[in-house]
Design an enzyme around this catalytic site. Structure first.
Site, short mmCIF file in Angstrom:
data_model
loop_
_atom_site.label_atom_id
_atom_site.label_comp_id
_atom_site.label_asym_id
_atom_site.label_seq_id
_atom_site.Cartn_x
_atom_site.Cartn_y
_atom_site.Cartn_z
N GLU A 167 94.65 3.26 -0.12
CA GLU A 167 95.86 2.98 -1.30
C GLU A 167 94.57 2.67 -2.71
OE1 GLU A 167 99.20 -0.80 -0.88
OE2 GLU A 167 97.05 -1.09 -1.64
N ASP B 106 97.59 -7.29 6.21
CA ASP B 106 96.42 -6.45 5.73
C ASP B 106 96.56 -5.40 6.49
OD1 ASP B 106 95.78 -8.11 3.00
OD2 ASP B 106 95.20 -9.29 4.64
N ASP C 264 93.34 -1.06 3.14
CA ASP C 264 94.05 -1.69 2.56
C ASP C 264 93.59 -2.68 2.10
OD1 ASP C 264 95.88 -2.77 1.27
OD2 ASP C 264 96.30 -4.38 2.66
#
Length: 173
Positions: A67, A139, A8
């Site tokens: 992502e 996160d 991420d």
């Protein structure tokens, strides 16, 4: 048996999550955050690159998922996010890992069942799915959800007979 590293990205905090997959079972191997300390963007990008490279050396993943960039209200933030993604992707490609990218909606849908899930819902599902004793930091939970999304996507495509998928993303037996 396949090890997947999910990332991420962020220019200040980059979450990572590592899972091992075999058949229908996913095992938590590790997760955490790379926190950059410099105020200068080039130095932060190097810290992200070095951090991801070290995680790759430590866990020896065979797959890498990250992502995709989403449109932010602040163009400067979106550009920095894109550069952080680039640093992580370069670390993966230098290590010879295939890179898969997923949108936030795809990730939330794969893990929670709805693309509009809140962060708390993602954390809860990650804790439940991976049988963790406590909720990981947001996160890190997002990074684990990216790894799980990649695994589930590959499983689905392989079940549909996606020959190219098995070649690109490895075999999940």
């Amino acid at each position: 048996m396949t090890i997947i590293l999910g990332v991420d990205p962020g220019s200040r905090i980059t979450g990572y999550g590592v899972i091992q997959c075999q058949g229908r079972h996913q095992l938590y191997l590790g997760s955490g955050c790379i926190r950059t300390s410099s105020t200068e963007l080039p130095a932060r990008l190097k810290q992200i690159f070095d951090g991801i490279s070290e995680i790759i050396r430590q866990y020896q993943p065979e797959q890498f998922a990250i992502e995709k960039v989403f449109m932010a209200k602040n163009a400067d933030s979106a550009l920095k996010l894109g550069q952080a993604r680039g640093a992580a992707i370069v670390a993966a490609t230098v290590a010879g890992l295939p890179v898969a990218e997923y949108s936030p909606t795809q990730i939330k849908n794969a893990v929670v069942g709805t693309g509009r899930a809140e962060k708390a819902q993602v954390q809860h599902m990650i804790t439940h799915l991976l049988k963790l004793p406590a909720s990981p930091q947001a996160d890190a939970a997002d990074a684990l959800s990216i790894a799980l999304c990649h695994y589930h996507t590959c499983q689905s495509l392989a079940a549909m007979g996606g020959r190219a998928t098995r070649q690109t993303y490895g075999r999940y037996k």
